[in-house]
Design an enzyme around this catalytic site. Structure first.
Site, mmCIF file in Angstrom:
data_model
loop_
_atom_site.group_PDB
_atom_site.id
_atom_site.type_symbol
_atom_site.label_atom_id
_atom_site.label_comp_id
_atom_site.label_asym_id
_atom_site.label_seq_id
_atom_site.Cartn_x
_atom_site.Cartn_y
_atom_site.Cartn_z
ATOM 1 N N ASP A 115 2.694 8.817 -0.884
ATOM 2 C CA ASP A 115 1.375 10.103 -1.050
ATOM 3 C C ASP A 115 0.786 10.280 0.269
ATOM 4 O O ASP A 115 0.448 11.194 0.340
ATOM 5 C CB ASP A 115 -0.188 9.568 -1.518
ATOM 6 C CG ASP A 115 -0.023 8.837 -3.012
ATOM 7 O OD1 ASP A 115 0.493 10.473 -3.665
ATOM 8 O OD2 ASP A 115 -0.566 8.457 -3.804
ATOM 9 N N ASN A 136 -8.187 14.835 0.664
ATOM 10 C CA ASN A 136 -8.806 13.052 -0.240
ATOM 11 C C ASN A 136 -9.656 13.286 0.683
ATOM 12 O O ASN A 136 -10.958 13.413 0.278
ATOM 13 C CB ASN A 136 -7.680 12.260 0.927
ATOM 14 C CG ASN A 136 -6.603 12.272 -0.460
ATOM 15 O OD1 ASN A 136 -6.611 12.869 -1.368
ATOM 16 N ND2 ASN A 136 -5.858 11.028 -0.330
ATOM 17 N N GLU A 137 -10.280 12.956 1.566
ATOM 18 C CA GLU A 137 -12.245 12.481 1.764
ATOM 19 C C GLU A 137 -11.857 12.349 3.484
ATOM 20 O O GLU A 137 -10.953 12.830 4.633
ATOM 21 C CB GLU A 137 -12.538 11.417 1.936
ATOM 22 C CG GLU A 137 -11.361 9.775 2.720
ATOM 23 C CD GLU A 137 -10.452 9.784 2.082
ATOM 24 O OE1 GLU A 137 -9.557 9.409 3.231
ATOM 25 O OE2 GLU A 137 -10.181 9.549 1.289
ATOM 26 N N ALA A 142 -8.440 7.287 -4.070
ATOM 27 C CA ALA A 142 -7.847 6.940 -2.977
ATOM 28 C C ALA A 142 -9.009 6.186 -2.060
ATOM 29 O O ALA A 142 -9.994 4.677 -2.864
ATOM 30 C CB ALA A 142 -7.803 7.748 -2.136
ATOM 31 N N ASN A 186 -12.360 6.574 -1.045
ATOM 32 C CA ASN A 186 -13.406 6.374 -1.931
ATOM 33 C C ASN A 186 -13.831 6.112 -3.554
ATOM 34 O O ASN A 186 -14.454 5.009 -4.093
ATOM 35 C CB ASN A 186 -13.250 8.149 -3.057
ATOM 36 C CG ASN A 186 -14.230 7.998 -3.995
ATOM 37 O OD1 ASN A 186 -16.000 8.065 -3.067
ATOM 38 N ND2 ASN A 186 -14.423 8.083 -4.795
ATOM 39 N N SER A 198 -11.703 2.618 -3.768
ATOM 40 C CA SER A 198 -11.821 1.173 -3.309
ATOM 41 C C SER A 198 -12.998 1.330 -2.317
ATOM 42 O O SER A 198 -13.769 0.019 -2.258
ATOM 43 C CB SER A 198 -11.004 1.271 -2.090
ATOM 44 O OG SER A 198 -9.709 1.333 -2.257
ATOM 45 N N ALA A 226 -20.126 -0.568 2.177
ATOM 46 C CA ALA A 226 -20.711 -1.273 2.191
ATOM 47 C C ALA A 226 -22.338 -1.612 3.032
ATOM 48 O O ALA A 226 -22.251 -1.866 4.462
ATOM 49 C CB ALA A 226 -19.974 -2.318 3.451
#
Length: 255
Positions: free
Chosen positions: A45, A115-116, A157, A159, A161, A180
């Site tokens: 990826d 992705n982010e 991905a 996000n 996790s 967190a």
């Protein structure tokens, strides 16, 4: 597409990808990317994202075959039936996120992310972030290890996790997810319209340094970051029938 494809083969640096590229070039030939009907990317990826970014000015679809360790954006590797698979492939069109970040030295940095875009603490203390959406303050203070804004393609991905939601392709929403979170304790993020503009302001940036990451392009010591979808850029990705991003996103939620 016709079956007589002009193909540009590209591969990551790992030996198994390079070996596959040599075999495929010998069998199907090699065309310059600018003249190709399709770009075949061999790797994982990460290499697929690198290829999409690198070729974003070409209106050429990219078909990935997995020769890496992660392959959510990739098809299974097979050499013998490649032209048939290309002829039958389904196309997904993805728009990246555009990030503008200002650092403590006053410089502006721009990047694109398929992705982010994520903000992460860069020191021993938790980050403190203020979140504004479309000019309206939504969260005055988020105390956390970080936060991210993910596209549907990137929702499985980092996000995922971070316990963010998986988004179907074509849903026209973005996932705003905390990493967190310490305060507010019960805040679990938000779903935002694709057209939304999200701004993160780093509170007490010198004492609590934060870095921004757009698809592995890092910017350190940011004081604010603005993120929006970039509809003018369209990434064309090809998938085998029944194995496109839509199906993969649904399947991921039942595994």
């Amino acid at each position: 597409m016709a079956k007589d494809f002009k193909i540009a083969f590209v591969a990551s640096d790992v030996a198994v990808a390079q070996t596959a590229r040599s075999a495929l070039v010998q069998r199907f030939g090699q065309t310059a990317e600018e003249e190709a009907d399709v770009i075949v990317a061999l790797g994982g990826d990460g290499f697929m994202l690198h290829t999409l970014h690198r070729t974003q000015n070409l209106d050429t679809p990219v078909y990935g075959m997995n020769r890496g360790t992660v392959g959510f954006l990739m098809n299974e590797y097979s050499e013998s039936d490649l032209t048939d698979r290309l002829a039958e492939a389904a196309e997904e069109v993805l728009n990246p996120l555009s990030m503008t970040a200002k650092t403590v030295d006053g410089k502006l940095h721009e990047a694109l992310a398929i992705n982010e875009v994520s903000l992460l603490r860069a020191g021993p203390q938790a980050a403190k972030l203020k979140i504004t959406v479309d000019g309206r303050l939504r969260l005055a203070e988020l105390v956390c290890d970080g936060a991210l804004l993910a596209t549907p393609a990137g929702s499985t991905a980092y996000n995922y996790s971070a316990h963010g939601p998986i988004l179907p392709i074509g849903s026209d929403v973005l996932a705003l997810t905390a990493v967190a979170a310490f305060r507010p304790r019960r805040w679990r993020g938000a779903l935002l319209p694709k057209a939304a503009e999200v701004r993160f302001d780093v509170l007490d940036a010198k004492k609590r340094p934060v870095m921004a990451d757009a698809d592995s392009l890092w910017v350190e010591n940011v004081v604010w970051v603005v993120i929006r979808s970039e509809p003018s850029i369209k990434h064309r990705i090809l998938f085998d029938p029944g194995h496109g991003l839509e199906e993969r996103l649904i399947r991921e939620q039942f595994e």
